[in-house]
Design an enzyme around this catalytic site. Structure first.
Site, mmCIF file in Angstrom:
data_model
loop_
_atom_site.group_PDB
_atom_site.id
_atom_site.type_symbol
_atom_site.label_atom_id
_atom_site.label_comp_id
_atom_site.label_asym_id
_atom_site.label_seq_id
_atom_site.Cartn_x
_atom_site.Cartn_y
_atom_site.Cartn_z
ATOM 1 N N GLU A 110 0.905 -1.217 0.060
ATOM 2 C CA GLU A 110 -0.147 0.084 0.026
ATOM 3 C C GLU A 110 0.748 1.316 0.114
ATOM 4 O OE1 GLU A 110 -1.347 1.818 3.802
ATOM 5 O OE2 GLU A 110 -1.289 -0.377 4.439
ATOM 6 N N LYS B 42 -5.544 -3.081 13.788
ATOM 7 C CA LYS B 42 -4.833 -1.758 14.349
ATOM 8 C C LYS B 42 -5.526 -1.826 15.894
ATOM 9 C CE LYS B 42 -3.785 1.312 10.448
ATOM 10 N NZ LYS B 42 -4.294 0.450 9.465
#
Length: 313
Positions: free
Chosen positions: A26, A160
């Site tokens: 990414e 996360k």
């Protein structure tokens, strides 16, 4: 593959021509994750890790309306210094391309681009998920729905830790996404190697992960699989140490009225400040660790039958 025009870097084009393993990366970690020149240094490190583990890195981004699969060195440098770069997910990726803008890809957008390019494996830091308080805000990352429909194996250090991880796992289960902890029973907690949550599945080798990817392709199942790869123990921050820090950062976000796409970058920056930089050091370590595992998986897929090199049609 797709008929949509894609711009391949020379390195990625050569790897495609030779049927060599490729790992998608990414670009939001470059544009939204850390300041220049550290972002450039880390991007180069991660790409080098992929190469060292036997695969070709394909950093994905939209530049001036062109969807790039792999970046040349000059493009990587320019992106690392660019300002006002859009943060792209499924909803806004096409608009960015159509209007000739520049944007960095999140997990969801990178998965879409990887599928379009016929890339089976993607390495990232951590996926997005269900934000705390989502029962009132409905703030749920598009990453989860992407995993349910786009057939790419995503290697991450779990979700996360700023998220509501139990609810994130529930959504992934509901959507039929295989969540595979690598080498342990505990679901990794991003900056921390373990959590008190048991991973739904466990595999102990890249070979088994590649075989699971192949089996899903042969069965015609939609969606990808999430490989939760724990951060190396020498780089982790214990969950007990992070818990009050995350709580403080979330309280600060509420106080300042941070919402939507601004929540994650705000929390990550605040946690960086509260940990005096330790969170970023850990983040870099886990991304590089994920890149190495992803490259190993991609290399194994590339050695199997030819149809596995185009699993994402």
């Amino acid at each position: 593959m797709t008929s949509f025009p894609l711009t391949f870097s020379s390195e990625v084009a050569n790897a495609r021509d030779g049927g060599l393993p490729i790992v998608a990366l990414e670009s939001t970690i470059i544009t939204h994750g850390m300041p220049y020149p550290q972002n450039l240094e880390v991007a180069r490190q991660v790409e080098a890790d992929v190469r060292a583990a036997g695969a070709t890195p394909a950093t994905i981004a939209v530049i001036d309306g062109q969807l790039h699969i792999g970046l040349e060195e000059k493009q990587l440098i320019a992106l690392a210094q660019a300002k006002n770069v859009a943060k792209l997910s499924r909803a806004d990726m096409a608009v960015c391309i159509a209007t000739g803008r520049t944007g960095a890809t999140t997990v969801a957008a990178t998965m879409i681009a990887a599928q379009m390019a016929g890339i089976a494996v993607f390495a990232t830091g951590g996926i997005g998920g269900v934000h705390k308080g989502a029962e009132g805000t409905f703030d749920i990352s598009a990453d989860l729905m992407e995993l349910a429909q786009t057939p790419v194996t995503v290697v991450a250090a779990g979700a996360k830790a700023i998220l509501d991880v139990p609810k994130t796992l529930e959504v992934l289960e509901t959507q039929g996404v295989p969540v595979i902890a690598y080498g342990q029973d505990s679901f990794p907690a991003f900056w921390s190697a373990t959590s008190d949550l048991k991973a739904p599945l466990r595999l102990d080798s890249a070979e088994d992960i590649a075989r699971a990817h192949q089996t899903r392709v042969e069965m015609g199942l939609p969606g990808g699989q999430l490989v939760a790869n724990p951060i190396p123990s020498d780089a982790e921050i214990p969950a007990a140490t992070l818990a009050p820090v995350i709580a403080q950062a979330q309280q600060d976000a509420e106080t300042h009225g941070i919402t939507g796409k601004g929540v994650t970058p705000y929390l990550l920056q605040r946690i960086f400040e509260l940990t005096e930089g330790r969170s970023l050091t850990a983040n870099i370590a886990l991304v590089r660790n994920n890149a190495r595992l992803a490259a190993s998986i991609a290399a194994l897929l590339a050695t199997r039958e030819p149809r596995l090199r185009s699993t994402n049609r």
